[in-house]
Design an enzyme around this catalytic site. Structure first.
Site, PDB file in Angstrom:
ATOM      1  N   THR A 186       0.857  -1.178   0.000  1.00  0.00           N
ATOM      2  CA  THR A 186       0.000   0.000   0.000  1.00  0.00           C
ATOM      3  C   THR A 186       0.894   1.229   0.000  1.00  0.00           C
ATOM      4  O   THR A 186       2.023   1.177   0.491  1.00  0.00           O
ATOM      5  CB  THR A 186      -0.954  -0.018   1.214  1.00  0.00           C
ATOM      6  OG1 THR A 186      -1.741   1.162   1.190  1.00  0.00           O
ATOM      7  CG2 THR A 186      -0.219  -0.104   2.545  1.00  0.00           C
TER       8      THR A 186
ATOM      9  N   GLU B  55      -4.376  -2.980   4.999  1.00  0.00           N
ATOM     10  CA  GLU B  55      -3.936  -3.509   6.296  1.00  0.00           C
ATOM     11  C   GLU B  55      -5.017  -4.341   6.989  1.00  0.00           C
ATOM     12  O   GLU B  55      -4.737  -5.051   7.950  1.00  0.00           O
ATOM     13  CB  GLU B  55      -3.563  -2.344   7.230  1.00  0.00           C
ATOM     14  CG  GLU B  55      -2.284  -1.606   6.857  1.00  0.00           C
ATOM     15  CD  GLU B  55      -2.505  -0.460   5.870  1.00  0.00           C
ATOM     16  OE1 GLU B  55      -3.509  -0.517   5.124  1.00  0.00           O
ATOM     17  OE2 GLU B  55      -1.679   0.456   5.834  1.00  0.00           O
TER      18      GLU B  55
ATOM     19  N   LYS C  36      -6.659  10.066  -3.164  1.00  0.00           N
ATOM     20  CA  LYS C  36      -7.129   8.805  -3.756  1.00  0.00           C
ATOM     21  C   LYS C  36      -7.955   9.132  -4.997  1.00  0.00           C
ATOM     22  O   LYS C  36      -9.039   9.686  -4.902  1.00  0.00           O
ATOM     23  CB  LYS C  36      -7.940   8.004  -2.761  1.00  0.00           C
ATOM     24  CG  LYS C  36      -7.955   6.529  -3.131  1.00  0.00           C
ATOM     25  CD  LYS C  36      -8.510   5.673  -2.028  1.00  0.00           C
ATOM     26  CE  LYS C  36      -8.017   4.236  -2.164  1.00  0.00           C
ATOM     27  NZ  LYS C  36      -8.667   3.351  -1.230  1.00  0.00           N
TER      28      LYS C  36
ATOM     29  N   TRP D 216      -3.877   5.464  -5.078  1.00  0.00           N
ATOM     30  CA  TRP D 216      -3.251   6.519  -4.284  1.00  0.00           C
ATOM     31  C   TRP D 216      -2.236   7.334  -5.072  1.00  0.00           C
ATOM     32  O   TRP D 216      -1.466   6.792  -5.848  1.00  0.00           O
ATOM     33  CB  TRP D 216      -2.507   5.917  -3.088  1.00  0.00           C
ATOM     34  CG  TRP D 216      -3.373   5.345  -2.023  1.00  0.00           C
ATOM     35  CD1 TRP D 216      -3.416   4.035  -1.652  1.00  0.00           C
ATOM     36  CD2 TRP D 216      -4.293   6.038  -1.163  1.00  0.00           C
ATOM     37  NE1 TRP D 216      -4.315   3.873  -0.623  1.00  0.00           N
ATOM     38  CE2 TRP D 216      -4.872   5.092  -0.305  1.00  0.00           C
ATOM     39  CE3 TRP D 216      -4.683   7.377  -1.048  1.00  0.00           C
ATOM     40  CZ2 TRP D 216      -5.819   5.417   0.664  1.00  0.00           C
ATOM     41  CZ3 TRP D 216      -5.635   7.716  -0.091  1.00  0.00           C
ATOM     42  CH2 TRP D 216      -6.189   6.744   0.748  1.00  0.00           C
TER      43      TRP D 216
HETATM   44  P1  AMP Z   1      -6.240   0.994   0.622  1.00  0.00           P
HETATM   45  O1  AMP Z   1      -5.297   0.514   1.644  1.00  0.00           O
HETATM   46  O2  AMP Z   1      -5.608   1.405  -0.640  1.00  0.00           O
HETATM   47  O3  AMP Z   1      -7.341   0.004   0.435  1.00  0.00           O
HETATM   48  O4  AMP Z   1      -6.924   2.319   1.173  1.00  0.00           O
HETATM   49  C1  AMP Z   1      -7.562   2.369   2.411  1.00  0.00           C
HETATM   50  C2  AMP Z   1      -8.124   3.736   2.625  1.00  0.00           C
HETATM   51  O5  AMP Z   1      -9.104   4.040   1.624  1.00  0.00           O
HETATM   52  C3  AMP Z   1      -8.845   3.927   3.930  1.00  0.00           C
HETATM   53  O6  AMP Z   1      -7.969   4.157   4.998  1.00  0.00           O
HETATM   54  C4  AMP Z   1      -9.715   5.142   3.607  1.00  0.00           C
HETATM   55  O7  AMP Z   1      -8.967   6.331   3.682  1.00  0.00           O
HETATM   56  C5  AMP Z   1     -10.089   4.890   2.159  1.00  0.00           C
HETATM   57  N1  AMP Z   1     -11.392   4.210   2.083  1.00  0.00           N
HETATM   58  C6  AMP Z   1     -11.634   2.895   1.980  1.00  0.00           C
HETATM   59  N2  AMP Z   1     -12.965   2.648   1.942  1.00  0.00           N
HETATM   60  C7  AMP Z   1     -13.583   3.841   2.035  1.00  0.00           C
HETATM   61  C8  AMP Z   1     -14.947   4.267   2.057  1.00  0.00           C
HETATM   62  N3  AMP Z   1     -15.953   3.412   1.971  1.00  0.00           N
HETATM   63  N4  AMP Z   1     -15.187   5.593   2.191  1.00  0.00           N
HETATM   64  C9  AMP Z   1     -14.181   6.492   2.273  1.00  0.00           C
HETATM   65  N5  AMP Z   1     -12.881   6.148   2.243  1.00  0.00           N
HETATM   66  C10 AMP Z   1     -12.574   4.844   2.132  1.00  0.00           C
END
Ligand code: AMP
Length: 551
Positions: free
Chosen positions: A182, A326, A436, A441
């Site tokens: 990530t 994570e 994002k 990202w």
């Molecule tokens: P990743 O590790 O790339 O899956 O990103 C995780 C992050 O995505 C989380 O910590 C949030 O900041 C964002 N995220 C994931 N799901 C949501 C959601 N349903 N609404 C808003 N942000 C989200």
């Protein structure tokens, strides 16, 4: 051992092959539609395991994939971890230098790559100072290998002739089964390792009614890429439930998704909001039959309320979920509590557009700037901390990142949330300085450093601004050096960024400012910048369609 056998993935496959041998796995590929059943899937997963063993790979080896969503990628999902190796899904959309770092850090011994990603991988290998030293074998996902400088074999030749039975080893629960990186706020991407037990417990949790349960009459189509946290674990849970799988293949357009839903009778699908915005537009303009579609899972970024309404109007339940790499990833799902079932639609909508209720098995706390727990009144906010059987407790080979981002066994998520009296978690801000866009990202700080490396730039700050299609896009605020010719700065900076980063990293707009506001400690005051420039209208939608990070 208590319980008789450890919590590992393989029994999910064994059961599916025993109980549902004729249930289909369907895949859209460059070679056309492919379809076979669990019986054949189990044979091919065993053939893959035999092929890997014969090539000298096994116990604890990390096997990378650089692929879209298709049946061969799915074969690695059980074939690789069940033989005792570790499946490392690499995100092919990342900048080359991140891919180089990731392969070096993981020490992958083999990489399975889609033909369409081969040029990208070749590019990353070619300009790597240490060109993928650990990798002994590249396997191209197909029947033949296009011309390449890499030492590559075609997947079908690799597995051909190998036995369709494999003497699967008894694996311990702690055995690393998966690995996914990530993006960090600063520094290099961080690896999250999934043990057999983490993947098993995540599968069982999302199979509960509070998760995204899949049964033998479901047809599951993950649009979320299989390089994003195992397509949110759905290929595993669909197998556990005996559901039919539909893989939408390379870069599916809304028309492809609509066709697959209609032709394959998809009941459950999942992806980031950008994907569903595309489908919504398509459905508005075309006659699409969504009657089989029961649930549409949205995560990765917040589901807009209008999207929930739209799918409600089309008889499809939008299930809003939150998670992280994570957390394997599902941490909360916005199901309605039973006592809200009679509430008016607007109240329900308000709850469903929050990030949801903590998934059974996990624990969380919300901590404010002073280190105190905040009350659950829907107003007070703080950082969400989370822990549980499928939440990692460390980063792969990165003790300093582990030190910073975990506390008392809790992962510090970097998401700032409030929790209402019903227990619904709502993200209100992000403590991490990242953007994002379309589910991928972009590191603001990395972009700032890249911009500041340009001769004409004295200071640069990058913020995320809301964008209808991509949810967020980067906006660069630049202080030129004294006397610099800024007439073509926008284009120059674009070329400068493109030299090292993919198109979707290029800021949508560059705004020249006199000074970057600073906090008392001398850091860029992003809050002030967001307050002044975080206006949607500044974004001109410069990202070309083919740059789509869509995932
Ligand atoms: P990743 O590790 O790339 O899956 O990103 C995780 C992050 O995505 C989380 O910590 C949030 O900041 C964002 N995220 C994931 N799901 C949501 C959601 N349903 N609404 C808003 N942000 C989200």
């Amino acid at each position: 051992m208590p319980g008789g056998s450890p919590q590992t993935l393989r029994p999910f496959l064994t059961r599916a092959a025993q109980l549902y041998p004729e249930t289909e796995i369907v895949s859209r590929t460059h070679e056309g539609m492919v379809r076979y059943d669990y019986d054949e899937y189990a044979d091919r997963a065993a053939q893959l395991a035999n092929a890997l063993s014969a090539a000298g790979f096994g116990d604890g080896d990390r096997i990378g994939t650089f692929c879209w969503n298709h049946h061969r990628h799915f074969e690695t999902y059980f074939g690789v971890p069940s033989m005792g190796a570790q499946l490392h899904t690499i995100n092919p959309l990342l900048p080359d230098k991140h891919v180089q770092y990731i392969v070096e850090n993981a020490q992958d011994r083999a990489i399975f790559v889609d033909a369409s990603f081969l040029p990208k991988l070749e590019g990353a290998v070619a300009d790597d100072p240490d060109p993928f030293d650990s990798v002994e074998q590249f396997v191209v996902m197909g029947e033949s290998v296009p011309e390449t400088d890499l030492d590559a074999v075609a997947y079908e030749s690799f597995v051909e002739g190998h036995a369709t039975e494999y003497d699967w080893p008894a694996l311990e629960e702690e055995r690393p089964a998966g690995l996914c990186y990530t993006s960090g706020t600063t520094g290099q991407p961080k690896g999250v390792e999934y043990t057999q037990q983490m993947l098993w417990s995540h599968t069982m949790a999302i199979q509960s009614p509070q998760g995204i349960p899949l049964a033998d009459d479901d047809v599951m189509m993950p649009v979320v890429p299989m390089f994003h946290v195992n397509a949110w674990g759905l290929p595993f849970s669909a197998t556990a439930g005996g559901a039919k799988h539909v893989y939408p293949g390379p870069q599916p357009e809304p028309a492809d998704l609509a066709r697959l839903i209609e032709e394959e009778g998809v009941t459950v699908t999942a992806g980031v909001p950008t994907v569903w915005l595309g489908l919504m537009e398509y459905v508005k303009e075309n006659d699409v039959d969504l009657s089989t579609l029961d649930r549409l899972v949205v995560g990765g970024s917040a589901a807009p309320e209008a999207m929930i309404r739209f799918f409600d109007d089309h008889g499809v339940e939008l299930v809003h979920a939150w998670g992280m790499t994570e957390t394997s990833p599902v941490g909360s799902v916005a199901h309605l509590k039973s006592d809200l079932e009679d509430a008016d639609y607007e109240t329900q909508l308000e709850k469903r557009s929050k990030q949801g209720l903590i998934t059974p098995g996990l624990e969380y706390r919300v901590i404010d700037d002073d280190g105190n727990d905040v009350p659950q009144d829907g107003e007070a906010f703080g950082e969400l901390h989370i822990r549980g059987p499928w939440v990692t407790t460390e980063y792969f080979a990165r003790p300093e990142a582990t030190e910073e981002e975990f506390e008392d066994g809790y992962l510090k998520t970097g998401d700032v949330v409030s929790v209402d009296e019903d227990g619904y978690i709502k993200i209100v801000d992000r403590a991490k300085d990242v953007i994002k866009s379309g589910g991928e990202w972009i590191s603001s700080q990395e972009l700032e450093n890249a911009l500041m490396a340009h001769d004409a730039v004295a200071e640069a700050a990058v913020i995320g601004v809301p964008h209808e299609r991509w949810q967020e896009r980067p906006l660069a605020l630049v202080v030129p050096v004294d006397g610099a010719d800024t007439s073509a700065l926008d284009d120059e900076l674009r070329d400068h960024i493109l030299a090292e980063y993919p198109k979707w990293w290029v800021p949508d707009a560059v705004v020249t400012i006199e000074e970057v506001p600073k906090t008392a400690t001398g850091k860029f005051n992003k809050q002030a910048l967001r307050a002044e420039y975080g206006d949607e209208s500044l974004v001109e939608g410069r990202v070309p369609d083919d740059a789509a990070p869509e995932s």
